[in-house]
Write a protein that holds these residues in place. Structure first.
Motif, PDB file in Angstrom:
ATOM      1  N   LYS A 158      12.705 -21.450 -52.214  1.00 33.67           N
ATOM      2  CA  LYS A 158      12.038 -19.824 -52.325  1.00 33.67           C
ATOM      3  C   LYS A 158      10.745 -19.599 -51.915  1.00 33.67           C
ATOM      4  O   LYS A 158      10.273 -20.582 -51.784  1.00 33.67           O
ATOM      5  N   LYS A 159      10.894 -18.104 -51.344  1.00 32.46           N
ATOM      6  CA  LYS A 159      10.454 -18.365 -50.561  1.00 32.46           C
ATOM      7  C   LYS A 159       8.981 -17.576 -51.037  1.00 32.46           C
ATOM      8  O   LYS A 159       8.464 -17.193 -51.891  1.00 32.46           O
ATOM      9  N   GLU A 160       7.876 -18.475 -50.475  1.00 34.96           N
ATOM     10  CA  GLU A 160       6.358 -18.756 -50.728  1.00 34.96           C
ATOM     11  C   GLU A 160       5.378 -17.327 -50.071  1.00 34.96           C
ATOM     12  O   GLU A 160       5.182 -17.329 -49.270  1.00 34.96           O
ATOM     13  N   TYR A 161       4.722 -16.377 -51.326  1.00 37.00           N
ATOM     14  CA  TYR A 161       4.116 -15.802 -50.880  1.00 37.00           C
ATOM     15  C   TYR A 161       2.870 -15.900 -51.312  1.00 37.00           C
ATOM     16  O   TYR A 161       2.169 -16.530 -52.097  1.00 37.00           O
ATOM     17  N   PHE A 162       1.867 -14.602 -50.424  1.00 37.19           N
ATOM     18  CA  PHE A 162      -0.024 -15.303 -50.604  1.00 37.19           C
ATOM     19  C   PHE A 162      -0.601 -13.924 -50.456  1.00 37.19           C
ATOM     20  O   PHE A 162       0.659 -12.796 -49.814  1.00 37.19           O
ATOM     21  N   PHE A 163      -1.588 -13.323 -51.251  1.00 38.92           N
ATOM     22  CA  PHE A 163      -1.966 -12.166 -50.813  1.00 38.92           C
ATOM     23  C   PHE A 163      -3.920 -12.671 -50.019  1.00 38.92           C
ATOM     24  O   PHE A 163      -3.781 -13.654 -50.440  1.00 38.92           O
ATOM     25  N   LYS A 182      -5.158  -4.802 -48.225  1.00 38.40           N
ATOM     26  CA  LYS A 182      -4.707  -6.517 -48.539  1.00 38.40           C
ATOM     27  C   LYS A 182      -3.603  -6.787 -47.876  1.00 38.40           C
ATOM     28  O   LYS A 182      -2.725  -6.195 -47.762  1.00 38.40           O
ATOM     29  N   VAL A 183      -3.296  -7.873 -47.501  1.00 40.13           N
ATOM     30  CA  VAL A 183      -1.789  -7.779 -46.874  1.00 40.13           C
ATOM     31  C   VAL A 183      -1.027  -9.404 -48.004  1.00 40.13           C
ATOM     32  O   VAL A 183      -1.875 -10.962 -47.900  1.00 40.13           O
ATOM     33  N   ARG A 184      -0.199  -9.216 -47.698  1.00 35.81           N
ATOM     34  CA  ARG A 184       0.708 -10.087 -49.130  1.00 35.81           C
ATOM     35  C   ARG A 184       1.680 -10.501 -47.787  1.00 35.81           C
ATOM     36  O   ARG A 184       2.113  -9.335 -47.254  1.00 35.81           O
ATOM     37  N   PHE A 185       1.429 -11.744 -47.924  1.00 31.00           N
ATOM     38  CA  PHE A 185       2.490 -12.963 -47.317  1.00 31.00           C
ATOM     39  C   PHE A 185       2.728 -13.333 -46.896  1.00 31.00           C
ATOM     40  O   PHE A 185       2.619 -14.731 -47.941  1.00 31.00           O
ATOM     41  N   SER A 186       3.755 -14.336 -46.647  1.00 29.61           N
ATOM     42  CA  SER A 186       4.306 -15.961 -46.263  1.00 29.61           C
ATOM     43  C   SER A 186       4.511 -16.571 -45.024  1.00 29.61           C
ATOM     44  O   SER A 186       3.527 -15.652 -43.796  1.00 29.61           O
ATOM     45  N   MET A 187       4.671 -17.600 -44.551  1.00 26.41           N
ATOM     46  CA  MET A 187       3.623 -18.288 -43.552  1.00 26.41           C
ATOM     47  C   MET A 187       4.962 -19.316 -43.216  1.00 26.41           C
ATOM     48  O   MET A 187       5.787 -20.148 -44.512  1.00 26.41           O
ATOM     49  N   LEU A 217       2.401 -15.675 -39.812  1.00 26.92           N
ATOM     50  CA  LEU A 217       2.293 -15.165 -40.870  1.00 26.92           C
ATOM     51  C   LEU A 217       2.892 -14.013 -40.840  1.00 26.92           C
ATOM     52  O   LEU A 217       2.999 -13.042 -40.478  1.00 26.92           O
ATOM     53  N   GLN A 218       3.691 -13.980 -41.904  1.00 25.69           N
ATOM     54  CA  GLN A 218       5.350 -13.223 -41.664  1.00 25.69           C
ATOM     55  C   GLN A 218       4.407 -11.716 -42.671  1.00 25.69           C
ATOM     56  O   GLN A 218       4.576 -12.414 -43.974  1.00 25.69           O
ATOM     57  N   LEU A 219       3.910 -11.307 -42.618  1.00 22.78           N
ATOM     58  CA  LEU A 219       4.136  -9.697 -42.850  1.00 22.78           C
ATOM     59  C   LEU A 219       4.690  -9.481 -43.580  1.00 22.78           C
ATOM     60  O   LEU A 219       6.117  -9.250 -43.201  1.00 22.78           O
ATOM     61  N   ASP A 220       4.633  -9.115 -45.216  1.00 20.79           N
ATOM     62  CA  ASP A 220       5.705  -9.008 -46.383  1.00 20.79           C
ATOM     63  C   ASP A 220       5.288  -7.247 -46.682  1.00 20.79           C
ATOM     64  O   ASP A 220       5.943  -6.409 -46.434  1.00 20.79           O
ATOM     65  N   SER A 221       3.749  -7.187 -46.770  1.00 21.99           N
ATOM     66  CA  SER A 221       3.787  -5.998 -47.833  1.00 21.99           C
ATOM     67  C   SER A 221       2.094  -5.574 -47.294  1.00 21.99           C
ATOM     68  O   SER A 221       1.427  -6.177 -47.328  1.00 21.99           O
ATOM     69  N   PHE A 222       1.388  -4.209 -47.723  1.00 13.39           N
ATOM     70  CA  PHE A 222       0.121  -4.058 -47.313  1.00 13.39           C
ATOM     71  C   PHE A 222      -0.156  -2.553 -48.809  1.00 13.39           C
ATOM     72  O   PHE A 222       0.371  -1.698 -48.674  1.00 13.39           O
ATOM     73  N   MET A 223      -1.641  -3.375 -49.086  1.00 15.65           N
ATOM     74  CA  MET A 223      -2.280  -2.587 -49.581  1.00 15.65           C
ATOM     75  C   MET A 223      -2.780  -1.969 -49.353  1.00 15.65           C
ATOM     76  O   MET A 223      -4.497  -2.262 -48.908  1.00 15.65           O
ATOM     77  N   LEU A 224      -3.360  -0.652 -48.846  1.00 17.28           N
ATOM     78  CA  LEU A 224      -4.379   0.305 -48.875  1.00 17.28           C
ATOM     79  C   LEU A 224      -5.498   1.076 -49.800  1.00 17.28           C
ATOM     80  O   LEU A 224      -5.237   1.782 -51.095  1.00 17.28           O
ATOM     81  N   THR A 225      -6.416   0.185 -48.922  1.00 18.12           N
ATOM     82  CA  THR A 225      -7.444   0.391 -49.719  1.00 18.12           C
ATOM     83  C   THR A 225      -8.514   1.344 -49.676  1.00 18.12           C
ATOM     84  O   THR A 225      -9.059   2.323 -50.699  1.00 18.12           O
ATOM     85  N   LYS A 226      -8.414   2.059 -48.907  1.00 18.02           N
ATOM     86  CA  LYS A 226      -9.728   2.780 -47.700  1.00 18.02           C
ATOM     87  C   LYS A 226      -8.469   3.476 -46.428  1.00 18.02           C
ATOM     88  O   LYS A 226      -8.206   2.769 -45.208  1.00 18.02           O
ATOM     89  N   LEU A 227      -8.910   4.721 -46.580  1.00 20.17           N
ATOM     90  CA  LEU A 227      -7.572   4.928 -45.316  1.00 20.17           C
ATOM     91  C   LEU A 227      -8.743   5.723 -44.227  1.00 20.17           C
ATOM     92  O   LEU A 227      -9.765   6.312 -44.954  1.00 20.17           O
ATOM     93  N   VAL A 228      -8.491   5.425 -42.925  1.00 21.14           N
ATOM     94  CA  VAL A 228      -9.231   5.946 -41.796  1.00 21.14           C
ATOM     95  C   VAL A 228      -8.073   6.136 -41.173  1.00 21.14           C
ATOM     96  O   VAL A 228      -6.943   5.592 -40.564  1.00 21.14           O
ATOM     97  N   GLU A 229      -7.441   7.406 -40.638  1.00 19.30           N
ATOM     98  CA  GLU A 229      -6.773   8.260 -40.080  1.00 19.30           C
ATOM     99  C   GLU A 229      -6.538   8.784 -38.687  1.00 19.30           C
ATOM    100  O   GLU A 229      -7.900   9.491 -38.306  1.00 19.30           O
ATOM    101  N   PHE A 230      -6.040   8.485 -37.991  1.00 16.11           N
ATOM    102  CA  PHE A 230      -6.589   8.344 -36.764  1.00 16.11           C
ATOM    103  C   PHE A 230      -5.962   9.625 -36.564  1.00 16.11           C
ATOM    104  O   PHE A 230      -4.934  10.578 -36.889  1.00 16.11           O
ATOM    105  N   ALA A 231      -6.646  11.300 -35.754  1.00 18.05           N
ATOM    106  CA  ALA A 231      -5.875  12.548 -35.846  1.00 18.05           C
ATOM    107  C   ALA A 231      -6.217  12.296 -34.154  1.00 18.05           C
ATOM    108  O   ALA A 231      -6.647  12.187 -32.842  1.00 18.05           O
ATOM    109  N   ALA A 232      -4.191  12.735 -34.290  1.00 18.69           N
ATOM    110  CA  ALA A 232      -3.281  12.780 -32.586  1.00 18.69           C
ATOM    111  C   ALA A 232      -4.454  13.836 -32.316  1.00 18.69           C
ATOM    112  O   ALA A 232      -3.864  15.201 -32.120  1.00 18.69           O
ATOM    113  N   GLY A 233      -4.335  13.033 -30.565  1.00 18.07           N
ATOM    114  CA  GLY A 233      -4.782  14.239 -29.845  1.00 18.07           C
ATOM    115  C   GLY A 233      -5.988  14.366 -29.203  1.00 18.07           C
ATOM    116  O   GLY A 233      -6.784  15.371 -29.137  1.00 18.07           O
ATOM    117  N   GLY A 234      -7.491  14.197 -30.409  1.00 19.93           N
ATOM    118  CA  GLY A 234      -9.198  14.035 -31.048  1.00 19.93           C
ATOM    119  C   GLY A 234      -9.659  12.976 -30.351  1.00 19.93           C
ATOM    120  O   GLY A 234      -8.795  11.893 -31.231  1.00 19.93           O
TER     121      GLY A 234
END
Length: 228
Positions: free
Chosen positions: A6-11, A149-154, A169-186
């Motif tokens: 079974k694949k083991e996951y880490f945070f 934070k990243v949930r991953f296997s390796m 480090l195999q990326l499984d999923s991502f927890m977003l706690t603070k968003l910085v969003e790029f404004a396209a074209g500016g």
């Protein structure tokens, strides 16, 4: 026939996303580097003291797996075919992290956006959850400076003509706690949620989540809660 292990996951601990990440959409490259198979990528920078347990785990696998492969290589060396280039000598490649001069460590995570099984292409969109561990269905344009934070296997792999033996480090999923969003074209940066990014109810998926025990407090200044 025994079942595959079974694949083991880490945070990871809470960290900062570096620029040129690919989270909402996969990277397909351009020009001669273009590919039909996209890649999700996150480089996450974590304070060194928080990162050390993960560094130790990666290095342990990196060294132990290489030692096993090297021993097997010496025990059963590949045959040298007369008139052909000798087989590649064993060597180690780069680790999937680098230590910075400012007391931080940057980890490199990647995952493909699809795979093929029995002739059928299976799409694998990257799972992104909010600070409460609930899936975000409409993933925002997450950019460098965001936190999470990243949930991953390796897994370890051997040397080849293009890379030395190392650990992925195999990326499984991502927890977003603070968003910085790029404004396209500016040059503006918007959508920063200083108290912890929480998706709207309309953007949340199933209440069951792999992140249920990784819920972050409202403030991004709290305990990172990284488990190893």
């Amino acid at each position: 026939m025994s079942a595959a292990p079974k694949k083991e996951y880490f945070f990871t601990p809470l960290g900062t996303v570096e620029p040129y990440c690919y989270i909402a959409k996969a990277d397909f490259g351009t020009g001669s580097f273009a590919s039909e198979r996209g890649k999700f990528k996150i480089n996450l920078t974590v304070p060194s003291d928080k990162a050390q347990p993960l560094v130790d785990r990666i290095v342990k696998l990196y060294e132990s797996d290489y030692a096993k492969r090297l021993a097997e290589h010496k025990k059963n060396p590949p045959a040298v075919v007369k008139g052909r280039k000798p087989p590649l000598a064993p060597y180690q490649g780069d680790l999937p992290f680098f230590e910075n001069d400012d007391g931080t460590v940057t980890f490199k995570f990647m995952a493909y956006d699809r795979y093929e099984k029995d002739g059928e292409v299976i799409m694998l969109p990257l799972k992104v959850v909010d600070a409460k561990g609930k899936r975000i269905e409409k993933v925002p344009n997450i950019s460098g400076g965001s936190e999470g934070k990243v949930r991953f296997s390796m897994f370890a792999y051997g040397w080849s003509n293009v890379a030395g033996a190392s650990v992925k480090l195999q990326l499984d999923s991502f927890m977003l706690t603070k968003l910085v969003e790029f404004a396209a074209g500016g040059d503006d940066w918007g959508g920063q949620e200083e108290d912890g990014y929480v998706a709207d109810d309309s953007d949340k998926g199933s209440p069951k989540s792999d992140w249920d025990e990784q819920e972050e407090p409202e403030s991004s200044d709290g305990d990172d809660g990284g488990d190893f």
